[in-house]
Design a protein around this motif. Structure first.
Motif, PDB file in Angstrom:
ATOM      1  N   CYS A 180      39.969  21.393  28.199  1.00 27.85           N
ATOM      2  CA  CYS A 180      39.500  20.634  29.158  1.00 27.85           C
ATOM      3  C   CYS A 180      38.268  20.815  30.044  1.00 27.85           C
ATOM      4  N   PHE A 181      38.575  22.170  30.693  1.00 33.35           N
ATOM      5  CA  PHE A 181      37.518  22.497  31.937  1.00 33.35           C
ATOM      6  C   PHE A 181      36.259  22.726  30.772  1.00 33.35           C
ATOM      7  N   GLY A 182      36.329  23.249  29.459  1.00 34.95           N
ATOM      8  CA  GLY A 182      35.108  23.803  28.794  1.00 34.95           C
ATOM      9  C   GLY A 182      34.420  22.276  28.451  1.00 34.95           C
ATOM     10  N   ARG A 183      35.253  21.424  28.060  1.00 33.37           N
ATOM     11  CA  ARG A 183      34.740  20.127  28.019  1.00 33.37           C
ATOM     12  C   ARG A 183      34.097  19.223  29.298  1.00 33.37           C
ATOM     13  N   GLY A 232      34.348  20.279  32.689  1.00 30.71           N
ATOM     14  CA  GLY A 232      34.356  21.095  34.108  1.00 30.71           C
ATOM     15  C   GLY A 232      35.645  21.041  34.820  1.00 30.71           C
ATOM     16  N   PHE A 233      35.757  21.840  35.763  1.00 30.89           N
ATOM     17  CA  PHE A 233      37.063  21.969  36.673  1.00 30.89           C
ATOM     18  C   PHE A 233      37.531  20.701  37.499  1.00 30.89           C
ATOM     19  N   HIS A 234      36.593  20.268  38.487  1.00 31.30           N
ATOM     20  CA  HIS A 234      36.840  19.108  39.176  1.00 31.30           C
ATOM     21  C   HIS A 234      36.920  17.744  38.553  1.00 31.30           C
ATOM     22  N   ARG A 235      35.932  17.812  37.112  1.00 30.34           N
ATOM     23  CA  ARG A 235      36.069  16.289  36.262  1.00 30.34           C
ATOM     24  C   ARG A 235      37.320  16.252  35.711  1.00 30.34           C
ATOM     25  N   THR A 236      38.076  17.262  35.289  1.00 26.37           N
ATOM     26  CA  THR A 236      39.252  16.921  34.475  1.00 26.37           C
ATOM     27  C   THR A 236      40.167  16.941  35.435  1.00 26.37           C
ATOM     28  N   SER A 237      41.107  15.714  35.291  1.00 25.80           N
ATOM     29  CA  SER A 237      42.337  15.833  36.060  1.00 25.80           C
ATOM     30  C   SER A 237      43.572  16.287  35.409  1.00 25.80           C
ATOM     31  N   MET A 238      44.461  16.316  36.433  1.00 22.28           N
ATOM     32  CA  MET A 238      45.864  17.250  35.744  1.00 22.28           C
ATOM     33  C   MET A 238      46.300  16.259  34.730  1.00 22.28           C
TER      34      MET A 238
END
Lengths: 213, 213
Positions: free
Chosen positions: A24-27, A29-35
């Motif tokens: 998810c982070f790779g796709r 980014g950290f802040h744009r992927t939600s839990m």
DNA sequence: ACCTGAACACCGTTCAAGT
DNA sequence: ACCTGAACACCGTTCAAGT
């Protein structure tokens, strides 16, 4: 404090969550992927996820700590190899390859490392260890071959300064497109050759006279 | 497309918002400060703020673009000064001073620059301009004094690599505490001296024999 | 013991309504 | 023209309830 009934389950769950998060982070980014997205990718509920990682930050921390092990042989090569410079180049190439392979993910890790206090402290600890290993490796290399007029401590600091610069550059080029590592590593090697040239013609070093020409 | 009735109001409002945002980001970081906080600090409503900055990202972009102007004299000094190396050291000192003065804010800018596609592209443009200015300045300096066996292009790339490394290091040390710039700049100068040493004792350069000792 | 998912306290952004 | 602030569609995290 009850230990897990099936200790391998906890480990498998952590892997499952980490893999999902890395994807998810790779796709996105950290802040744009939600839990919720990580939960979806890991096929787990929010509550289950929070059982294994107490916060989103902890997931990034775990990812950052993942691949510390596989750099050990590189340091050994610097200490024992024929050329300290080539050894450091190999370390740089390793780092560049890792960064280019998953630039978006690594950019997230660096960015988060700059932002989050706890992450930043964990990173500082890791960096101090790395520097110590590098100092030891360079000192060992220089005991086996002609050394320039410089302490291993300063050499290690300079190498890490350049590795940081290299990492930042690869991140910046790599987050949104392909990066051509060749020229970067060539510059890096050239810099090492000049930085750690032996027998510089300084006033109080034995000098090698230029005999030819 | 109606232009503003009072063109100075727009400018004053932007300043007001930017100052508020810089204060907030410096205190709490980019992602942890809410638009409501910036609104509070700027004494403006959310709607008013969005009239001047279409998104939170645009605020960081504006901050990143703020202090590009004041580096111009530094490049002129490299081009026209006595020593290219001292000129670059002054540039580095300037950058380190900026970063230490507001490390948390700059860390936010760097982090966001790595994360956000649009910001990353704006940054790449700016960096290309900077490199061009540095190449020109180094070339000019080397026309006025003995130059090492290296192109100004490579020299500029190496300098920027080290400046990046320096920036990252200062960020990391500075986000959560004071940073001692002295040793960092001393390492940096030492590296430049070795990197750009003139008359290296290479096989096909005129060599300076070490006469004394 | 392990998991679910609705609920909580937020967030960035918008837009009808005011002046 | 410029501004307000309630409302919207989210977010990370928690926790009573299930198995």
């Amino acid at each position: 404090m009850a230990r897990s009934a099936d200790p391998t389950l906890a480990e498998r769950r952590r892997r499952q969550i980490l893999d999902a998060a890395m994807a998810c982070f790779g796709r996105r980014g950290f802040h744009r992927t939600s839990m919720q997205e990580i939960c979806g990718e890991a096929a787990l509920s929010a509550g289950a996820l929070y059982r294994y990682f107490p916060s989103k930050s902890d997931i990034i921390a775990a990812i950052a700590g993942e691949d510390r092990r596989d750099s050990e042989p590189l340091f050994a090569a610097i200490a024992n190899g024929d050329s300290m410079i080539e050894g450091v180049c190999a370390l740089a190439a390793h780092m560049v390859a890792k960064c280019t392979a998953k630039a978006p993910l690594f950019a997230e890790v660096i960015a988060e490392t700059l932002r989050d206090r706890e992450l930043s402290e964990r990173f500082a600890t890791h960096e101090a260890e790395t520097r110590a290993r590098l100092v030891a490796a360079i000192a060992a290399a220089w005991r086996r071959a002609p050394a320039p007029d410089m302490t291993p401590e300063r050499a290690a600091r300079l190498v890490m300064l350049m590795l940081d610069g290299l990492a930042l550059r690869v991140m910046r080029e790599g987050v949104h497109g392909a990066v051509d590592a060749g020229p970067l590593l060539e510059d890096f090697r050239e810099a090492l050759l000049r930085l750690f040239a032996t027998a510089a013609p300084g006033p109080r070093k034995r000098a090698l006279a230029g005999v030819e020409s």
